[in-house]
Scaffold this motif. Structure first.
Motif, PDB file in Angstrom:
ATOM      1  N   ASN A  52      26.441  -1.236  36.304  1.00 31.12           N
ATOM      2  CA  ASN A  52      26.701   0.145  36.706  1.00 31.12           C
ATOM      3  C   ASN A  52      25.680   0.653  37.729  1.00 31.12           C
ATOM      4  OD1 ASN A  52      28.902   0.361  34.954  1.00 31.12           O
ATOM      5  ND2 ASN A  52      27.561   0.897  33.220  1.00 31.12           N
ATOM      6  N   GLY A  53      24.941  -0.244  38.347  1.00 28.57           N
ATOM      7  CA  GLY A  53      23.932   0.179  39.317  1.00 28.57           C
ATOM      8  C   GLY A  53      24.552   0.636  40.638  1.00 28.57           C
ATOM      9  N   GLU A  54      23.695   1.120  41.533  1.00 29.18           N
ATOM     10  CA  GLU A  54      24.106   1.613  42.846  1.00 29.18           C
ATOM     11  C   GLU A  54      23.399   0.808  43.948  1.00 29.18           C
ATOM     12  OE1 GLU A  54      23.186   5.706  43.094  1.00 29.18           O
ATOM     13  OE2 GLU A  54      24.681   6.332  41.586  1.00 29.18           O
ATOM     14  N   THR A  55      24.077   0.714  45.051  1.00 32.80           N
ATOM     15  CA  THR A  55      23.473   0.070  46.222  1.00 32.80           C
ATOM     16  C   THR A  55      22.532   1.056  46.897  1.00 32.80           C
ATOM     17  OG1 THR A  55      25.441  -1.295  46.535  1.00 32.80           O
ATOM     18  CG2 THR A  55      23.953  -1.055  48.416  1.00 32.80           C
ATOM     19  N   VAL A  56      21.305   0.644  47.057  1.00 35.47           N
ATOM     20  CA  VAL A  56      20.263   1.521  47.600  1.00 35.47           C
ATOM     21  C   VAL A  56      19.643   0.861  48.839  1.00 35.47           C
ATOM     22  CG1 VAL A  56      18.079   2.702  47.159  1.00 35.47           C
ATOM     23  CG2 VAL A  56      19.776   2.444  45.334  1.00 35.47           C
ATOM     24  N   VAL A  57      19.452   1.663  49.860  1.00 31.15           N
ATOM     25  CA  VAL A  57      18.787   1.198  51.082  1.00 31.15           C
ATOM     26  C   VAL A  57      17.311   1.552  50.984  1.00 31.15           C
ATOM     27  CG1 VAL A  57      18.671   1.358  53.576  1.00 31.15           C
ATOM     28  CG2 VAL A  57      20.892   1.466  52.425  1.00 31.15           C
ATOM     29  N   THR A  58      16.468   0.528  50.979  1.00 29.95           N
ATOM     30  CA  THR A  58      15.022   0.731  50.859  1.00 29.95           C
ATOM     31  C   THR A  58      14.377   0.653  52.242  1.00 29.95           C
ATOM     32  OG1 THR A  58      15.066  -0.297  48.687  1.00 29.95           O
ATOM     33  CG2 THR A  58      12.926  -0.107  49.777  1.00 29.95           C
ATOM     34  N   PRO A  59      13.801   1.736  52.736  1.00 30.08           N
ATOM     35  CA  PRO A  59      13.164   1.682  54.060  1.00 30.08           C
ATOM     36  C   PRO A  59      11.830   0.941  54.003  1.00 30.08           C
ATOM     37  CG  PRO A  59      12.869   3.847  53.105  1.00 30.08           C
ATOM     38  CD  PRO A  59      13.743   3.085  52.142  1.00 30.08           C
ATOM     39  N   PRO A  69      14.846  -1.735  57.427  1.00 29.45           N
ATOM     40  CA  PRO A  69      15.440  -1.325  56.141  1.00 29.45           C
ATOM     41  C   PRO A  69      16.045  -2.522  55.407  1.00 29.45           C
ATOM     42  CG  PRO A  69      16.859  -0.696  57.949  1.00 29.45           C
ATOM     43  CD  PRO A  69      15.612  -1.250  58.567  1.00 29.45           C
ATOM     44  N   GLN A  70      15.920  -2.497  54.076  1.00 29.84           N
ATOM     45  CA  GLN A  70      16.495  -3.535  53.228  1.00 29.84           C
ATOM     46  C   GLN A  70      17.482  -2.907  52.247  1.00 29.84           C
ATOM     47  OE1 GLN A  70      13.432  -5.815  51.356  1.00 29.84           O
ATOM     48  NE2 GLN A  70      12.841  -6.882  53.254  1.00 29.84           N
ATOM     49  N   VAL A  71      18.543  -3.638  51.972  1.00 25.06           N
ATOM     50  CA  VAL A  71      19.602  -3.147  51.075  1.00 25.06           C
ATOM     51  C   VAL A  71      19.422  -3.802  49.705  1.00 25.06           C
ATOM     52  CG1 VAL A  71      22.075  -2.959  50.686  1.00 25.06           C
ATOM     53  CG2 VAL A  71      21.155  -2.831  53.024  1.00 25.06           C
ATOM     54  N   SER A  72      19.303  -2.953  48.690  1.00 24.30           N
ATOM     55  CA  SER A  72      19.184  -3.437  47.311  1.00 24.30           C
ATOM     56  C   SER A  72      20.514  -3.233  46.591  1.00 24.30           C
ATOM     57  CB  SER A  72      18.063  -2.695  46.583  1.00 24.30           C
ATOM     58  OG  SER A  72      17.997  -3.099  45.245  1.00 24.30           O
ATOM     59  N   GLN A  73      21.138  -4.323  46.152  1.00 24.92           N
ATOM     60  CA  GLN A  73      22.436  -4.244  45.489  1.00 24.92           C
ATOM     61  C   GLN A  73      22.284  -4.557  44.000  1.00 24.92           C
ATOM     62  OE1 GLN A  73      25.043  -6.921  47.526  1.00 24.92           O
ATOM     63  NE2 GLN A  73      25.349  -5.531  49.278  1.00 24.92           N
ATOM     64  N   PRO A  74      23.064  -3.879  43.151  1.00 29.60           N
ATOM     65  CA  PRO A  74      23.003  -4.165  41.707  1.00 29.60           C
ATOM     66  C   PRO A  74      23.663  -5.511  41.382  1.00 29.60           C
ATOM     67  CG  PRO A  74      24.727  -2.588  42.187  1.00 29.60           C
ATOM     68  CD  PRO A  74      24.005  -2.820  43.478  1.00 29.60           C
TER      69      PRO A  74
END
Length: 395
Positions: free
Chosen positions: A328-335, A318-323
């Motif tokens: 105003n973005g959200e931190t999303v975990v991309t599998p 998994p990779q973490v995508s940070q704004p």
């Protein structure tokens, strides 16, 4: 002059150097005989190595050990004995022992809190022809929750036979050969500290009656029953005494008639005879440990073998995508999933020719690159196909 010249050398060759005239023509022939003698010696040595003494593969019926067992107490432990609150039998045994010694503790039995005593089982084998006064080794094993028997002393313990009679009495210091140490945060142990041994720790009090003298026949019991081996033993005995005194009555028993001979001397001569035991074609598999043992007579008919395992490996990364900053973005975990499939397509079909030897069978199976676990499955499948000409025993 010519006649004398031709006559003198012949006399010199024959009379003065007879060894040279005999040895030189026979030199090539001696090499052939030497090579043949070496081959014959090698064959005889190989055959002699395959033969074993009768005493190593058979026992004399009636000459055997008898098992003894007893219950006792080990004292002198350094706080590693039974907890008397948990081991009720240890408490009762301690109270009974003290009463026999003249100490009454029944009124204060509940206050006994010692951990320097342990209840144990004592076992041993009484050898054949053991006489009163001889000593034998005993084994000691803890019954309760004792942690270590090292340094303990076994109190007098009667050892009983299957008939309930006392045949020996054991006592002595217990040696475990184990190491056990415990601290507040860690512990270490080597061996089994709750079982030990007392060398020469029991004295035989009663002998088991058995007489060889006066018997008209003895029976030899084979440790590995086999028709061929029993017959070979009987033939070797008959050839030794030049009479038909031995008969193989069944695959396990060879009956030998003494015919008035001294039993001890005759049995001694029989034990030293050498025979070649026959082995059945057998494959023994221990599935728990992956151990495979194959006999020398195992044969395999012509069969083709292909072995391969399907391996699917799934890796999650998994990779973490940070704004970005001040967004105003959200931190999303991309599998991210990676799947690898190994069907072992490089494995090829192997052919084992018919009537291969044990060495050729092992070499052929190893060429397929299989391990012991896969080899067990292959052997079971070959047996199911009817190509394994041997008994398959699973344990």
């Amino acid at each position: 002059m010519l006649a004398r010249t031709s006559h003198f050398p012949s006399r010199a060759v024959v009379h003065h150097k007879p060894a040279r005239s005999v040895t030189l023509p026979a030199k090539p022939y001696s090499k052939v005989k030497l090579f043949a003698a070496c081959l014959l010696g090698l064959a005889l040595a190989t055959q002699a190595l395959a033969q074993v003494r009768i005493k190593d593969i058979a026992d004399v019926e009636g000459v055997r050990d008898n098992q003894l067992v007893g219950y006792g107490l080990v004292v002198g432990l350094n706080g590693t004995g039974d907890r008397l609150r948990n081991a009720i039998f240890t408490r009762q045994s301690l109270v009974g022992m003290l009463e026999r010694l003249g100490v009454n503790t029944r009124d204060n039995e509940a206050r006994l809190e010692t951990r320097n005593i342990a209840a144990v089982m004592v076992t041993t084998n009484l050898p054949a022809f053991a006489r009163p006064g001889s000593r034998i080794d005993v084994s000691v094993s803890a019954l309760g929750d004792a942690q270590n028997l090292q340094g303990g002393v076994l109190i007098v313990t009667p050892l009983l036979g299957a008939d309930g009679e006392v045949y020996a009495v054991a006592q002595g210091a217990v040696a475990t050969g184990a190491i056990a140490a415990r601290g507040a945060g860690a512990s270490v142990s080597r061996g089994v500290p709750t079982s030990g041994r007392i060398s020469s720790g029991a004295i035989v009090e009663r002998a088991i009656p058995f007489q060889l003298a006066g018997r008209d026949r003895v029976r030899l019991a084979l440790r590995n029953p086999d028709f061929t081996t029993a017959r070979r033993i009987a033939a070797a005995i008959n050839a030794r005494v030049r009479a038909d005194v031995a008969v193989a009555s069944d695959p396990r028993t060879v009956t030998v008639a003494l015919g008035g001979r001294d039993a001890m001397g005759f049995i001694t001569d029989i034990e030293q005879l050498r025979v070649e035991p026959d082995q059945p074609a057998r494959v023994v598999i221990e599935e728990a440990s992956g151990t495979i043992v194959m006999g020398a007579n195992v044969r395999v008919s012509t069969v083709a073998i292909a072995q391969g395992n399907l391996t699917i490996r799934i890796t999650e990364t998994p990779q973490v995508s940070q704004p970005g900053p001040l967004s105003n973005g959200e931190t999303v975990v991309t599998p991210r999933t990676q799947i690898e499939i190994d069907d072992q397509r490089e494995r090829r079909v192997g052919v084992l020719p018919g009537s291969v030897t044990l060495q050729e069978l092992v070499r052929g199976l190893n060429s397929l690159g299989v391990g012991p676990r896969d080899l067990i499955t292959i052997l079971q499948t070959i047996k199911a196909a009817g190509a394994l000409q041997a008994e398959l025993e699973l344990r």
